[in-house]
Enzyme design. Sequence first.
Site: not given
Length: 465
Positions: A304, A390
Amino acid sequence: MDLLHYQLAALQQKLSFVATDPIDWKFYVQAFSWGVTLFESYLLLRQYPLYSKTSPPEVLADHFDVDAFTKSQNYGKDKAKFSLITGLLKQALDSAMLHYGLYAFAWDMGGRAIAYFGYGSEYEISQSLAFAIVLFIVSTIPSLPLSLYQTFVLEEKHGFNKTTPTLFVTDLLKGWAIGFVIGIPFLAAFLYVFKWAGDRFVPWLMAFLLAFQISMVIIYPTVIQPLFNKLSPLQEGELRTRTESLATKLKFPLKHLYEIDGSKRSSHSNAYFFGLPWSKHIVIFDTLIQESKPEEVEAVLAHELGHWYHMHPTKLLCVSQVHIFTILAMFPAFLYAPQFLRAFDFSEAVSVRPPTVVAFLLFQMILSPLEAVIGIALNFLSRQFEWEADRFACEMEDRLSAPEMSDMGERLSRALITLHVKNLSTVWVDWLYSAYHHSHPTLTERLKALQAFQAKRDGAMKKEL
């Protein structure tokens, strides 16, 4: 500014056929909307056979037991059936509303409503608000049974529903109240700015909509969401320590760290951040905390924060501004075309001076196929951002010179698998269905990308040695 208005005027000249050519706009809207609905149904039919597979993809074979995979497939199958039926039913209702002139009827009803209080048709904004309320009531009633079925039958059947009938009604009333408290003033302000700015409304409306978007970034999590869920400071412990340490090392301006009682309504899990550039807040679902280890939740939060680091929300905001500008730039050609409204059963008296809210609503219907294509493009962009986030999580060891984070990619993989298993998420996905509907890569795609990145990183380290 004059150059902008010159360019907009040139665009209106190219779209002048809207006001001059005899076009059956109602037919086109019907054809466009049914075309989009049937395409979405086709995508569901492409996806549906994949729910009959008896084993997960090879990359997930070691993480799904037979029972969990079977439950996931059954849940996906039931959701697909529900989506197919409700999609066609909603389109049939929308088509009927259009065919029988319901929008013209709603405008007349709005006029009668304000006339009761002594206002005439010259009070366009007041009539527009009444028109919006009539449409809201008419469109809400048919959707209630579907919402009840989804919550108390579909979600209940698969063990996700935690909503009681009382909570359902309370949430419904709160949602309506919020819609009126925010929606009515917003629509009134939107129409006022439009009328006030005249032919030069585009930049002013852009500024107004941008201010509203930024305001909602603050208002929703701090005012609206607490009406439905309780946000509590995350308790002291390993997860809080890890999160605060990660935020400090990345210079993320963390002000508050919350746990939200998502389990009050559903078993689904999530985590997100919100706030202004200098003051951010992180929210973690209690279900995520319960289902994953602290180091795995930390990996999710690293992902995040990757969105924050790469400014993904800001980039998406900029893209949305281009999208809004394009829509507003084309709109005048339809607003100043009386025959456009006549095609939808509005009287000549109304069509001569088309109400802004009505013309804009019908214009949005015209754009439905274009919006579907734009949605695919935005999903593609969003998936690129997810892969970038990611990768960011996997790079924590290098970015922070933190050897203890060398396994961050593995932790993120485990967390993603846990989320998918607990949420009974679909693991077999048709590529075209995914391109149209999904803003995130599939689990299989993400795991393969994480493995590839880790292998590339390990290879680079061996060369250095």
